[in-house]
Design a protein around this motif. Structure first.
Motif, PDB file in Angstrom:
ATOM      1  N   UNK A  16       0.842  -1.208   0.000  1.00 23.79           N
ATOM      2  CA  UNK A  16       0.000   0.000   0.000  1.00 23.79           C
ATOM      3  C   UNK A  16       0.870   1.248   0.000  1.00 23.79           C
ATOM      4  N   UNK A  17       1.955   1.216   0.777  1.00 21.37           N
ATOM      5  CA  UNK A  17       2.820   2.391   0.863  1.00 21.37           C
ATOM      6  C   UNK A  17       3.499   2.680  -0.468  1.00 21.37           C
ATOM      7  N   UNK A  18       3.848   1.652  -1.206  1.00 20.72           N
ATOM      8  CA  UNK A  18       4.432   1.864  -2.529  1.00 20.72           C
ATOM      9  C   UNK A  18       3.433   2.559  -3.453  1.00 20.72           C
ATOM     10  N   UNK A  19       2.151   2.248  -3.282  1.00 17.88           N
ATOM     11  CA  UNK A  19       1.114   2.931  -4.069  1.00 17.88           C
ATOM     12  C   UNK A  19       0.942   4.382  -3.615  1.00 17.88           C
ATOM     13  N   UNK A  20       1.120   4.598  -2.293  1.00 18.41           N
ATOM     14  CA  UNK A  20       1.027   5.973  -1.765  1.00 18.41           C
ATOM     15  C   UNK A  20       2.123   6.843  -2.368  1.00 18.41           C
ATOM     16  N   UNK A  21       3.292   6.265  -2.608  1.00 15.99           N
ATOM     17  CA  UNK A  21       4.378   7.019  -3.245  1.00 15.99           C
ATOM     18  C   UNK A  21       3.963   7.543  -4.615  1.00 15.99           C
ATOM     19  N   UNK A  62       0.366  13.103   7.431  1.00 21.84           N
ATOM     20  CA  UNK A  62       0.781  14.137   6.469  1.00 21.84           C
ATOM     21  C   UNK A  62       2.173  13.789   5.938  1.00 21.84           C
ATOM     22  N   UNK A  63       3.050  13.351   6.838  1.00 23.79           N
ATOM     23  CA  UNK A  63       4.407  12.981   6.426  1.00 23.79           C
ATOM     24  C   UNK A  63       4.412  11.703   5.587  1.00 23.79           C
ATOM     25  N   UNK A  64       3.525  10.773   5.935  1.00 24.31           N
ATOM     26  CA  UNK A  64       3.400   9.547   5.133  1.00 24.31           C
ATOM     27  C   UNK A  64       3.014   9.912   3.706  1.00 24.31           C
ATOM     28  N   UNK A  65       2.032  10.798   3.561  1.00 24.50           N
ATOM     29  CA  UNK A  65       1.549  11.192   2.233  1.00 24.50           C
ATOM     30  C   UNK A  65       2.615  11.946   1.441  1.00 24.50           C
ATOM     31  N   UNK A  66       3.355  12.815   2.129  1.00 21.44           N
ATOM     32  CA  UNK A  66       4.311  13.681   1.432  1.00 21.44           C
ATOM     33  C   UNK A  66       5.649  13.012   1.137  1.00 21.44           C
ATOM     34  N   UNK A  67       5.957  11.930   1.853  1.00 19.25           N
ATOM     35  CA  UNK A  67       7.287  11.353   1.727  1.00 19.25           C
ATOM     36  C   UNK A  67       7.564  10.831   0.321  1.00 19.25           C
ATOM     37  N   UNK A  68       8.828  10.905  -0.054  1.00 18.45           N
ATOM     38  CA  UNK A  68       9.239  10.304  -1.313  1.00 18.45           C
ATOM     39  C   UNK A  68      10.406   9.362  -1.087  1.00 18.45           C
ATOM     40  N   UNK A  69      10.648   9.047   0.209  1.00 16.71           N
ATOM     41  CA  UNK A  69      11.861   8.317   0.575  1.00 16.71           C
ATOM     42  C   UNK A  69      11.614   6.879   1.025  1.00 16.71           C
ATOM     43  N   UNK A  70      10.386   6.429   0.998  1.00 13.95           N
ATOM     44  CA  UNK A  70      10.106   5.085   1.522  1.00 13.95           C
ATOM     45  C   UNK A  70      10.672   3.994   0.622  1.00 13.95           C
ATOM     46  N   UNK A  71      11.366   3.040   1.243  1.00  8.41           N
ATOM     47  CA  UNK A  71      11.854   1.851   0.545  1.00  8.41           C
ATOM     48  C   UNK A  71      11.499   0.632   1.385  1.00  8.41           C
ATOM     49  N   UNK A  72      11.160  -0.462   0.726  1.00  6.75           N
ATOM     50  CA  UNK A  72      10.775  -1.664   1.462  1.00  6.75           C
ATOM     51  C   UNK A  72      12.034  -2.391   1.941  1.00  6.75           C
ATOM     52  N   UNK A  78       7.642  -0.658  11.437  1.00 10.69           N
ATOM     53  CA  UNK A  78       8.881  -0.071  11.951  1.00 10.69           C
ATOM     54  C   UNK A  78       9.058   1.341  11.419  1.00 10.69           C
ATOM     55  N   UNK A  79       8.795   1.507  10.144  1.00 10.10           N
ATOM     56  CA  UNK A  79       8.972   2.805   9.491  1.00 10.10           C
ATOM     57  C   UNK A  79       8.029   3.860  10.073  1.00 10.10           C
ATOM     58  N   UNK A  80       6.760   3.496  10.270  1.00  6.53           N
ATOM     59  CA  UNK A  80       5.792   4.495  10.743  1.00  6.53           C
ATOM     60  C   UNK A  80       6.019   4.822  12.218  1.00  6.53           C
ATOM     61  N   UNK A  81       6.440   3.827  13.004  1.00  3.99           N
ATOM     62  CA  UNK A  81       6.751   4.117  14.407  1.00  3.99           C
ATOM     63  C   UNK A  81       7.994   4.991  14.527  1.00  3.99           C
ATOM     64  N   UNK A  82       8.925   4.860  13.578  1.00  2.15           N
ATOM     65  CA  UNK A  82      10.096   5.743  13.585  1.00  2.15           C
ATOM     66  C   UNK A  82       9.646   7.188  13.339  1.00  2.15           C
TER      67      UNK A  82
END
Length: 198
Positions: A16-21, A62-72, A78-82
Motif C-alpha cells: 500500500x505504501x508503494x502505491x502511496x508514493x 501528512x508525512x506519510x503522504x508527502x514522503x518520497x523516501x520510503x523503501x521496502x 517499523x517505518x511508521x513508528x520511527x
C-alpha cells in the motif's frame, strides 16, 4: 491524486505504501484506517492528552503522504513508528516536557485491559488499584524508559523493530527494556512499602 477503484483489503502495508508514493489516495486511506488507532494510542500512552495525540497522528499521516523516501527495507510498522517517535521527540523539545495531565479513567489511557464484567466487585477494585499503581510508576520513569516499555510491552514491537526505530543495536534495546522493567518493579515495591507503612 490518482484513484485506484479497487485495492484488495488484505494488501500488505508495504505494498500500500508503494502505491502511496505514486499518490494513490485509496491506498493512503487504507493505511490511515489501519494505523490511525495504533498511532493515537502510541502518543496518548505517553502524553495523556487526546487532542495533542490526534494532532500528532495527523502529522504522521501528512508525512506519510508527502514522503518520497520510503523503501521496502523494513516492515512498514517499523517505518511508521520511527516517524511517530521523531515527532514525539520534537514535541517534547518544543514543550520542554510539561508533565502529562492525569487522565480521569484508566480506560482512557488505553494502557491496561479493563476488568471483566464477570469479575467480582472486589476483584475489579483490586485490579483497578493495581493498574493505577502501574500507571503512576510508569510516569515516574525517564522518558526514554517509558518510550521503550510502551513500544515493547504495549505496542508489541519486536526488539529488532525497536532497534531500527531508535537507531541502536538490538543488544542495547534488550538491556534498556530490562533496566526499565527493573526500575518499574522497584518503583512499584516502593509504593507498596509506602502504602503498607501508613
Amino acid at each position: 491524486m490518482q484513484h485506484s477503484p479497487t485495492i484488495p483489503t488484505q494488501l500488505a502495508d508495504e505494498a500500500l505504501m508503494l502505491k502511496v508514493l505514486e499518490k494513490d489516495s485509496v491506498a493512503f486511506q487504507h493505511l490511515v484506517k489501519r494505523w490511525k488507532n495504533p498511532m493515537v494510542n502510541y502518543f496518548y500512552r505517553q502524553l495523556r492528552n487526546q487532542e495533542v495525540s490526534e494532532d500528532l497522528t495527523q502529522e504522521v499521516f501528512i508525512r506519510v503522504w508527502k514522503t518520497g523516501k520510503y523503501e521496502v527495507k523494513a516492515q512498514f510498522s517499523t517505518w511508521i513508528y520511527r516517524l511517530a517517535y521523531h515527532l514525539l521527540v520534537d514535541h517534547y523539545r518544543k514543550q520542554k516536557r510539561q508533565p502529562p495531565q492525569e487522565s480521569s479513567t484508566l480506560a482512557e489511557l488505553g494502557l491496561f485491559t479493563e476488568p471483566s464484567s464477570e469479575s467480582s466487585p472486589e476483584s475489579q477494585v483490586v485490579l483497578k488499584d493495581q493498574q493505577a499503581q502501574i500507571q503512576k510508576a510508569l510516569g515516574q520513569l525517564p522518558e526514554s524508559q517509558q518510550n521503550i516499555l510502551i513500544l515493547s510491552k504495549f505496542q508489541d514491537l519486536k526488539y529488532s523493530q525497536i532497534a531500527e526505530i531508535l537507531n541502536c543495536p538490538v543488544s542495547r534495546v534488550k538491556v534498556s527494556v530490562f533496566r526499565a522493567l527493573k526500575n518499574l518493579t522497584h518503583l512499584l515495591k516502593e509504593e507498596e512499602n509506602h502504602d503498607g507503612s501508613l
